[in-house]
Design a protein around this motif. Sequence first.
Motif, mmCIF file in Angstrom:
data_model
loop_
_atom_site.group_PDB
_atom_site.id
_atom_site.type_symbol
_atom_site.label_atom_id
_atom_site.label_comp_id
_atom_site.label_asym_id
_atom_site.label_seq_id
_atom_site.Cartn_x
_atom_site.Cartn_y
_atom_site.Cartn_z
ATOM 1 N N ALA A 10 1.683 5.371 -6.159
ATOM 2 C CA ALA A 10 1.161 6.644 -5.642
ATOM 3 C C ALA A 10 1.526 7.811 -6.548
ATOM 4 O O ALA A 10 0.670 8.638 -6.887
ATOM 5 N N THR A 11 2.808 7.878 -6.969
ATOM 6 C CA THR A 11 3.252 9.084 -7.684
ATOM 7 C C THR A 11 2.905 9.056 -9.164
ATOM 8 O O THR A 11 2.679 10.101 -9.765
ATOM 9 N N THR A 16 -3.391 4.307 -4.066
ATOM 10 C CA THR A 16 -2.815 4.064 -2.745
ATOM 11 C C THR A 16 -2.781 2.560 -2.499
ATOM 12 O O THR A 16 -3.563 1.807 -3.064
ATOM 13 N N CYS A 17 -1.851 2.137 -1.649
ATOM 14 C CA CYS A 17 -1.789 0.712 -1.327
ATOM 15 C C CYS A 17 -1.410 0.559 0.137
ATOM 16 O O CYS A 17 -1.093 1.540 0.817
ATOM 17 N N THR A 18 -1.468 -0.668 0.604
ATOM 18 C CA THR A 18 -1.077 -0.966 1.984
ATOM 19 C C THR A 18 0.204 -1.782 1.956
ATOM 20 O O THR A 18 0.284 -2.778 1.229
ATOM 21 N N GLU A 138 3.579 7.560 1.476
ATOM 22 C CA GLU A 138 2.669 7.767 2.619
ATOM 23 C C GLU A 138 1.964 9.116 2.529
ATOM 24 O O GLU A 138 0.771 9.227 2.811
ATOM 25 N N ALA A 139 2.722 10.126 2.099
ATOM 26 C CA ALA A 139 2.134 11.470 1.984
ATOM 27 C C ALA A 139 0.999 11.481 0.963
ATOM 28 O O ALA A 139 0.101 12.321 1.027
ATOM 29 N N LEU A 140 1.042 10.535 0.020
ATOM 30 C CA LEU A 140 -0.017 10.459 -0.998
ATOM 31 C C LEU A 140 -1.083 9.425 -0.631
ATOM 32 O O LEU A 140 -1.922 9.081 -1.455
ATOM 33 N N GLY A 141 -1.009 8.886 0.582
ATOM 34 C CA GLY A 141 -2.099 8.033 1.057
ATOM 35 C C GLY A 141 -1.763 6.573 1.293
ATOM 36 O O GLY A 141 -2.618 5.817 1.765
ATOM 37 N N ALA A 142 -0.531 6.136 0.963
ATOM 38 C CA ALA A 142 -0.178 4.731 1.239
ATOM 39 C C ALA A 142 -0.165 4.505 2.753
ATOM 40 O O ALA A 142 0.154 5.413 3.520
ATOM 41 N N LYS A 143 -0.532 3.292 3.166
ATOM 42 C CA LYS A 143 -0.620 2.985 4.602
ATOM 43 C C LYS A 143 0.280 1.802 4.923
ATOM 44 O O LYS A 143 0.496 0.938 4.081
#
Length: 366
Positions: A10-11, A16-18, A138-143
């Motif tokens: 993410a950074t 993004t990943c799950t 998570e703040a960058l879209g990871a779920k």
Amino acid sequence: MGVSTAYYLATRKGLTCTLVERHEVAGAASGRAGGFLALDWNDSSPVGRLARKSYKLHQDLAQALGAEQIGYRPLETISLSAAAPRAPGGKGRPRLGAALPGWLDGGGVVATSKMGTHETTAQVHPRKLTLAMWAAAEALGAKMVRGVVRGLSVDGGSNVTGVEVEGVGTLDADAVVVALGPWSGQASTWLPRLPPVGGQKAHSALLRPAPGAGVTGTAVFTAYKDEEGRTREPEIYPRADGTVYVCGESSATRLPADPADITIDSEGTIGRILEVAGALSSCLRGAEVVAQSACYLPVTADGLPLIGRVPGVRGAFVGAGHSCWGILNGPATGLALAELIADGAVRSVDIAPFDPARGGHEFGAV
Ligand SMILES: Cc1cc2nc3c(=O)[nH]c(=O)nc-3n(C[C@H](O)[C@H](O)[C@H](O)COP(=O)(O)OP(=O)(O)OC[C@H]3O[C@@H](n4cnc5c(N)ncnc54)[C@H](O)[C@@H]3O)c2cc1C
């Protein structure tokens, strides 16, 4: 390893990943470890360069996430050998190669030596670090998907196409990282060429000495000879929040399938760790026991972690088997995997020694 990979994807890579987690983030070793970091203690092994890179990444993480938030601080580190008053064998005059902090007032000292300075040893609070890295990802879209991974979907050309999660179904994926710690061995049923990974159990306790006890920021590696002549070697890590983490007594105990089923041997194993801590320090003898814990070190047959592509299935990667240095080496491992997935090559560190295709993986063969 899973959280670290998600963080660097993410950074650094904008991907993004799950994260599929059966229990909870930081619910196993990555939330219960000591959090001790050493710059150069692995220099004589193939892990040396990975450790040096990761030590530096921990400093960067302290900047990015806040040293206080993740419990990061440099430490002095000493070794301390001591013996019980009626332990067999003569003690002689103590050999003090390092100054003995006042709170280690238990007596019976045989020897001390300096093992690390503020430049070469440090600590983090593993649970705080793991949760902070996950929050940033998570703040960058990871779920996160809660569930138990039971298999992989692979197409006719041996490419990963998804992850099968019990009760959830198949999650589409073009890259999958096996980062199940000591449970990574389960994945060999889906990835036949994934080398074995096992678990070694270790216990820990968190103590809170009385205020004003004067515990310094000194990590202590002990060797304590008890009255029966057995040597116990708990490690003692004072933390910045005033608590003191003590751990040790690892054993080859069966790994339960579910991390939630790990049992704690309070009386026997933790009792022995606390006995030694109390013998070495009066403020630890009377300290409140805030928490007790047990978890499993992820181990491989040759003692080296597995980092890289899993042979035989395109899109399958692994980051596991870091044994007693997984907190130290987590950041460099996560960054390397993020680079491999995003760029097809690793530039930050040489991961060749950790290639899962390296061979010699049979337990008992090394
Ligand atoms: C007592 C102790 C002290 C330690 N102290 C230090 C230290 O001071 N410094 C240091 O560098 N290292 C230390 N370590 C080592 C370090 O804790 C580990 O190497 C590291 O945490 C391993 O991280 P991991 O991500 O590989 O595994 P884990 O942290 O075990 O994570 C694996 C995750 O996978 C999940 N999972 C398992 N199976 C499935 C499935 N089928 N589906 C979905 N999820 C699943 C689990 O729930 C878990 O959350 C210590 C270890 C112990 C036991």
